[in-house]
Each structure stands twice: as structure tokens, then as C-alpha cells.
Scaffold this motif. Structure first.
Motif, PDB file in Angstrom:
ATOM      1  N   ASP A 134      -6.880  -4.468   7.062  1.00 51.11           N
ATOM      2  CA  ASP A 134      -8.327  -4.563   6.829  1.00 51.11           C
ATOM      3  C   ASP A 134      -8.759  -3.659   5.691  1.00 51.11           C
ATOM      4  O   ASP A 134      -9.552  -4.055   4.829  1.00 51.11           O
ATOM      5  N   TYR A 135      -8.259  -2.423   5.679  1.00 50.27           N
ATOM      6  CA  TYR A 135      -8.670  -1.459   4.652  1.00 50.27           C
ATOM      7  C   TYR A 135      -7.900  -1.643   3.349  1.00 50.27           C
ATOM      8  O   TYR A 135      -8.215  -0.998   2.351  1.00 50.27           O
ATOM      9  N   ALA A 136      -6.900  -2.522   3.361  1.00 49.61           N
ATOM     10  CA  ALA A 136      -6.230  -2.893   2.117  1.00 49.61           C
ATOM     11  C   ALA A 136      -7.001  -3.981   1.390  1.00 49.61           C
ATOM     12  O   ALA A 136      -6.873  -4.135   0.174  1.00 49.61           O
ATOM     13  N   GLY A 137      -7.800  -4.749   2.140  1.00 52.93           N
ATOM     14  CA  GLY A 137      -8.516  -5.876   1.570  1.00 52.93           C
ATOM     15  C   GLY A 137     -10.015  -5.696   1.556  1.00 52.93           C
ATOM     16  O   GLY A 137     -10.539  -4.780   0.909  1.00 52.93           O
ATOM     17  N   ALA A 138     -10.735  -6.536   2.303  1.00 53.64           N
ATOM     18  CA  ALA A 138     -12.195  -6.593   2.221  1.00 53.64           C
ATOM     19  C   ALA A 138     -12.890  -5.290   2.613  1.00 53.64           C
ATOM     20  O   ALA A 138     -13.980  -4.990   2.115  1.00 53.64           O
ATOM     21  N   LYS A 139     -12.276  -4.491   3.505  1.00 53.77           N
ATOM     22  CA  LYS A 139     -12.902  -3.247   3.953  1.00 53.77           C
ATOM     23  C   LYS A 139     -12.401  -2.025   3.187  1.00 53.77           C
ATOM     24  O   LYS A 139     -12.611  -0.893   3.619  1.00 53.77           O
ATOM     25  N   CYS A 140     -11.775  -2.231   2.052  1.00 53.27           N
ATOM     26  CA  CYS A 140     -11.269  -1.088   1.287  1.00 53.27           C
ATOM     27  C   CYS A 140     -12.404  -0.120   0.985  1.00 53.27           C
ATOM     28  O   CYS A 140     -13.565  -0.518   0.850  1.00 53.27           O
ATOM     29  N   ASP A 141     -12.070   1.155   0.921  1.00 56.28           N
ATOM     30  CA  ASP A 141     -13.097   2.190   0.827  1.00 56.28           C
ATOM     31  C   ASP A 141     -12.618   3.291  -0.114  1.00 56.28           C
ATOM     32  O   ASP A 141     -11.447   3.675  -0.062  1.00 56.28           O
ATOM     33  N   PRO A 142     -13.494   3.811  -0.978  1.00 56.83           N
ATOM     34  CA  PRO A 142     -13.061   4.841  -1.935  1.00 56.83           C
ATOM     35  C   PRO A 142     -12.633   6.144  -1.279  1.00 56.83           C
ATOM     36  O   PRO A 142     -12.049   7.006  -1.942  1.00 56.83           O
ATOM     37  N   ARG A 143     -12.913   6.289   0.014  1.00 50.38           N
ATOM     38  CA  ARG A 143     -12.528   7.519   0.724  1.00 50.38           C
ATOM     39  C   ARG A 143     -11.219   7.352   1.489  1.00 50.38           C
ATOM     40  O   ARG A 143     -10.746   8.303   2.109  1.00 50.38           O
ATOM     41  N   ALA A 198      -5.948  -8.009  -3.775  1.00 48.71           N
ATOM     42  CA  ALA A 198      -6.882  -8.888  -4.488  1.00 48.71           C
ATOM     43  C   ALA A 198      -8.200  -9.067  -3.751  1.00 48.71           C
ATOM     44  O   ALA A 198      -9.223  -9.409  -4.360  1.00 48.71           O
ATOM     45  N   GLU A 199      -8.180  -8.850  -2.420  1.00 44.95           N
ATOM     46  CA  GLU A 199      -9.401  -8.981  -1.634  1.00 44.95           C
ATOM     47  C   GLU A 199     -10.301  -7.760  -1.708  1.00 44.95           C
ATOM     48  O   GLU A 199     -11.453  -7.784  -1.241  1.00 44.95           O
ATOM     49  N   CYS A 200      -9.784  -6.687  -2.280  1.00 49.20           N
ATOM     50  CA  CYS A 200     -10.543  -5.424  -2.381  1.00 49.20           C
ATOM     51  C   CYS A 200     -11.448  -5.468  -3.603  1.00 49.20           C
ATOM     52  O   CYS A 200     -10.988  -5.695  -4.724  1.00 49.20           O
ATOM     53  N   LYS A 201     -12.727  -5.238  -3.403  1.00 46.21           N
ATOM     54  CA  LYS A 201     -13.708  -5.290  -4.494  1.00 46.21           C
ATOM     55  C   LYS A 201     -14.165  -3.908  -4.925  1.00 46.21           C
ATOM     56  O   LYS A 201     -15.179  -3.765  -5.601  1.00 46.21           O
ATOM     57  N   MET A 202     -13.420  -2.891  -4.553  1.00 45.73           N
ATOM     58  CA  MET A 202     -13.790  -1.529  -4.912  1.00 45.73           C
ATOM     59  C   MET A 202     -13.706  -1.344  -6.421  1.00 45.73           C
ATOM     60  O   MET A 202     -12.706  -1.736  -7.034  1.00 45.73           O
ATOM     61  N   LYS A 231       2.508   4.997  -7.393  1.00 40.86           N
ATOM     62  CA  LYS A 231       1.153   5.024  -7.917  1.00 40.86           C
ATOM     63  C   LYS A 231       0.267   4.236  -6.968  1.00 40.86           C
ATOM     64  O   LYS A 231       0.754   3.446  -6.144  1.00 40.86           O
ATOM     65  N   PHE A 232      -1.039   4.462  -7.060  1.00 44.53           N
ATOM     66  CA  PHE A 232      -1.979   3.726  -6.224  1.00 44.53           C
ATOM     67  C   PHE A 232      -2.406   2.440  -6.910  1.00 44.53           C
ATOM     68  O   PHE A 232      -2.670   2.410  -8.116  1.00 44.53           O
ATOM     69  N   ASN A 233      -2.505   1.377  -6.127  1.00 47.71           N
ATOM     70  CA  ASN A 233      -3.076   0.121  -6.581  1.00 47.71           C
ATOM     71  C   ASN A 233      -4.602   0.245  -6.590  1.00 47.71           C
ATOM     72  O   ASN A 233      -5.168   1.278  -6.213  1.00 47.71           O
ATOM     73  N   THR A 234      -5.295  -0.813  -6.980  1.00 45.86           N
ATOM     74  CA  THR A 234      -6.757  -0.793  -7.035  1.00 45.86           C
ATOM     75  C   THR A 234      -7.386  -0.573  -5.649  1.00 45.86           C
ATOM     76  O   THR A 234      -8.512  -0.090  -5.548  1.00 45.86           O
ATOM     77  N   ASN A 235      -6.658  -0.903  -4.588  1.00 50.41           N
ATOM     78  CA  ASN A 235      -7.182  -0.708  -3.229  1.00 50.41           C
ATOM     79  C   ASN A 235      -6.764   0.633  -2.635  1.00 50.41           C
ATOM     80  O   ASN A 235      -7.019   0.901  -1.456  1.00 50.41           O
ATOM     81  N   GLN A 236      -6.097   1.463  -3.440  1.00 52.06           N
ATOM     82  CA  GLN A 236      -5.649   2.791  -3.026  1.00 52.06           C
ATOM     83  C   GLN A 236      -4.560   2.726  -1.951  1.00 52.06           C
ATOM     84  O   GLN A 236      -4.445   3.601  -1.104  1.00 52.06           O
ATOM     85  N   TYR A 237      -3.757   1.683  -2.064  1.00 50.26           N
ATOM     86  CA  TYR A 237      -2.502   1.546  -1.318  1.00 50.26           C
ATOM     87  C   TYR A 237      -1.366   1.642  -2.336  1.00 50.26           C
ATOM     88  O   TYR A 237      -1.561   1.357  -3.516  1.00 50.26           O
ATOM     89  N   PRO A 238      -0.153   1.997  -1.915  1.00 49.63           N
ATOM     90  CA  PRO A 238       0.900   2.271  -2.899  1.00 49.63           C
ATOM     91  C   PRO A 238       1.444   1.048  -3.618  1.00 49.63           C
ATOM     92  O   PRO A 238       1.515  -0.049  -3.061  1.00 49.63           O
ATOM     93  N   ILE A 239       1.844   1.275  -4.852  1.00 53.61           N
ATOM     94  CA  ILE A 239       2.777   0.407  -5.565  1.00 53.61           C
ATOM     95  C   ILE A 239       4.062   1.218  -5.668  1.00 53.61           C
ATOM     96  O   ILE A 239       4.071   2.306  -6.259  1.00 53.61           O
ATOM     97  N   GLN A 240       5.145   0.717  -5.078  1.00 55.29           N
ATOM     98  CA  GLN A 240       6.356   1.523  -4.959  1.00 55.29           C
ATOM     99  C   GLN A 240       7.568   0.627  -4.715  1.00 55.29           C
ATOM    100  O   GLN A 240       7.440  -0.561  -4.413  1.00 55.29           O
TER     101      GLN A 240
END
Length: 389
Positions: free
Chosen positions: A126-135, A384-388, A342-351
Motif C-alpha cells: 500500500d505504501y509503495a503505491g497509492a498511499k506512498c508518503d514523504p515520511r 508507478a502508482e505513487c504520485k509523490m 538507492k531509493f526509487n520515487t516511492n522511497q522503496y529500494p532499487i537494489q
């Protein structure tokens, strides 16, 4: 006039004085230190503490106030601890939760308070996609990542049918979804257990009747230990391949299970024998400090603390500038012991996701050996579902 000029100069100098930075970085570490999952929480606590020690007893050059609470693997206990962190301790960062069914009920309160949460373990979709949050930052992985690597590996090994088993909670369900995402064969069975279950006789009977080529299990902590032990006792480890994420084939499980682990393949974003200086120091010093080899949980906690160290240093200890601190975290300007990060746009890892195999050393000891890389620069399926912004 001279006195006025002197006062003005003093005021100007104070405007740039480092004392404006906070006196301490305040961190609330909430993890599981009792019950069936306690071994995991202890690894997280010890890995985090070792990183603080490596950083000179500070993070980013600033003293650390670390408040540690046991969530007892219970959402209500976690809720009370979070309230203390936010209202009494006024922490800058919360981290440490092992299980997603503990984290998800308390995460909204943390984020509403404008406090950063760094996930040292679980990475809910959920927090990887639509509910992603800058915190919110997932420092370890998204829940599907490592199981997806095992699905790809199972396909490459030619396993035509695989049975799946996991506890019935968000992390378990998402893990099996991950395996299915990249597995191209037949799912022979899909079984969900209780999160506290330790007797798997019924599931093993069902598995024996199904006769898959392999079984993929996501059973953290004591669940995985008991399941694999019981498979071995029934001789079923010789009848089908056992596939796991790294959590169920780490050094603690190998030590507890023994011979039934030999030959078992498991995926992980980290390995003890990764050849980089930061990892070599981490493994050697963890063994020296705690008298045991580190697990993935300890490695993830270590990286989390080092990420905090890098961000605090970037903002000069000015934790009150929350926007700047969040940007500094997102930059991930630290040497991860897992290698590329590194962090992706949703602040989950790219690794990278590695493949390990439990092998016997020349002196007869069972341990994981790095045998390859299954996914390179892997990003989760929900970014891709993250609009942050």
C-alpha cells in the motif's frame, strides 16, 4: 558605538553557531523483543547499536537518544509505545518494527505527526503505491521483492509445480504474491497458517499428498525453524526442493535446524560474504561484539542507522528542518553493506537481489554462500502508482 558593534557582531555570530542544531537525534526503536519473533527483534536492536558504535557513538556527529520499546508482536502494545515516542519523547525518527501486522495499525499516527518512519524490515505494498508518503522510507525491501526473486529462480531451475505456504497476515500474503509474480510454472497449493503456529503436521500431510517439485515457504522466525525441522524429520526434504527467502535460511535458522538445511537456496538483498569493505567490517565487528554471526535483520538495521547518520550529517544536525532531513534521507548518501542501493520515487529500494545456498564448509560447518545475482537494480512493481512529487 564600539559596544553596540560588539553586540551586533555577537548576534551575527550566534546566527551561524552550530549550537542551533539539536542537542541530540531522538530515535524511537520499536521492535519485537519477546515471544516467538524475539530473535528477529534482538538482531535489529543489535545491528542498529553496532552502527551507532561505528559512527563514534553519535549519528551525523550528533549524540543519540535511543528509546527502545518491545512491541510484544502486538498492535495494541505498539500503539501505546508509539504514543510515548511522539508525545513524551518527541522523537525525530521511529524505526524497528518487524511485522507488518504490527506496523500497519500504528503507521498512520506516526505519519500524521509529521515524524519520519524508516522501515527496517517490512515493505507493505500500500505504501509503495497509492498511499506512498514523504515520511515513509522502506530501507529493506518491498514485501514482494525477495519472494519474486525466488519465483524467477524456481522457473530457471525448471520446477514445474511449487506449493506455497505462509502465515495469514499482510506480509505473508504479499510474499506469496511476489513469488507468483515471476514464477511461470503451476502453483500446486497455497496454504496460509497462523502467525504463531509451530506444529505443521496437517500442512505436511497435505504437502505429501500434493507432491510438488518444490515448496516455497515464507515462515519467519520460529515458524520456519519448526517447518523445516518437521520436513526433515518426515524425510520430505529429500522428496522436494525447499525454497525460501533469506529470512528462513539465515544463520539462526541454519544453527537451529541443522542438516535439513544443506543445499537449500534462498534469496536476499544481503549476504555475509559480499565482498565490500563496509560489509566485511560489519560482519567481523558484529561477531566480535555479540558472539554470533549477523542475520539479514541485523544487516538491515545497520544500514538503517547508517542512512540516518548520513542524513543528519547533511543537515548539520538541524533536525527541526524536517523537509531538509527528508530530502537528505532520500539521497541515501551512505555506503550500504548490501552493495548498490538507492531509493526509487516511492522511497522503496532499487537494489540487487542475490541468491545464496546453504553449503557445508571444509570443516563441516553449514553456512550460506553467495552463488549469484537473480535480480539486478530491481524496483518494486508498485512505484508507478505513487504520485509523490
Amino acid at each position: 558605538m564600539r559596544a553596540t558593534a560588539t553586540v551586533a557582531a555577537l548576534i551575527a555570530s550566534l546566527a551561524f553557531c552550530p549550537a542551533q542544531a539539536e542537542d541530540a537525534v531522538k530515535i524511537g526503536l520499536l521492535t519485537t523483543l519477546s515471544g516467538p519473533g524475539s530473535a528477529l527483534g534482538n538482531e535489529i536492536r543489535d545491528g542498529f547499536n553496532l552502527a551507532v558504535e561505528h559512527a563514534g557513538g553519535k549519528l551525523g556527529g550528533v549524540p543519540v537518544e535511543l528509546e527502545i520499546e518491545d512491541d510484544h508482536q502486538d498492535p495494541q502494545t505498539a500503539r501505546r509505545a508509539v504514543e510515548r515516542f511522539l508525545k513524551r519523547d518527541k522523537v525525530d525518527v521511529v524505526t524497528g518494527v518487524v511485522f507488518s501486522n504490527v506496523l500497519l495499525p500504528v503507521l498512520p499516527e506516526i505519519l500524521r505527526s509529521d515524524t519520519v518512519y524508516l522501515s527496517v524490515n517490512t515493505g507493505p505494498k500500500d505504501y509503495a503505491g497509492a498511499k506512498c508518503d514523504p515520511r515513509f522510507y522502506a530501507v529493506a525491501w518491498q514485501n514482494e521483492d525477495i519472494p519474486a526473486a525466488m519465483g524467477k529462480f524456481a522457473t530457471e531451475k525448471g520446477y514445474k509445480s511449487v506449493a506455497l505456504i505462509a502465515p495469514n497476515y499482510p506480509g505473508g500474503r504479499e510474499s506469496l504474491d511476489g513469488f507468483k509474480r515471476l514464477y511461470k510454472g503451476t502453483i500446486a497449493d497455497e496454504v496460509y497458517t497462523k502467525l504463531s503456529q509451530l506444529d505443521f503436521s496437517a500442512e505436511l500431510a497435505q504437502l505429501r499428498a500434493t507432491k510438488p517439485d518444490a515448496v516455497f515457504l515464507f515462515l519467519p522466525g520460529g515458524l520456519g525453524v519448526n517447518f523445516i525441522k518437521q520436513m526433515g524429520a518426515a524425510g520430505m526434504d529429500k522428496q522436494m526442493a525447499i525454497l525460501t527467502p533469506g529470512f528462513s535460511a539465515d544463520v539462526d535458522t541454519i544453527r537451529a535446524v541443522g542438516d535439513a538445511m544443506e543445499g537449500l537456496y534462498n534469496a536476499s538483498q544481503w549476504a555475509a560474504d559480499l565482498d565490500n569493505p563496509a560489509n566485511k567490517k560489519f560482519v567481523a565487528d558484529f561477531e566480535k561484539s555479540y558472539g554470533r554471526s549477523p542475520t539479514m535483520y541485523a544487516a538491515q538495521a545497520y544500514d538503517t542507522a547508517m542512512l540516518i547518520d548520513s542524513a543528519v550529517r547533511k543537515v548539520g544536525g538541524k533536525m527541526e528542518d524536517k523537509a531538509a532531513f527528508r530530502q537528505a534521507l532520500k539521497a541515501a548518501d551512505f555506503q550500504s553493506i548490501r552493495g548498490s542501493f538507492k531509493f526509487n520515487t516511492n522511497q522503496y529500494p532499487i537494489q540487487d537481489i542475490y541468491m545464496r545456498q546453504v553449503q557445508r564448509t571444509a570443516d563441516g560447518k553449514l553456512q550460506n554462500k553467495l552463488v549469484g545475482t537473480t535480480l539486478t537494480n530491481h524496483a518494486d512493481a508498485f512505484a508507478a502508482e505513487c504520485k509523490m512529487p
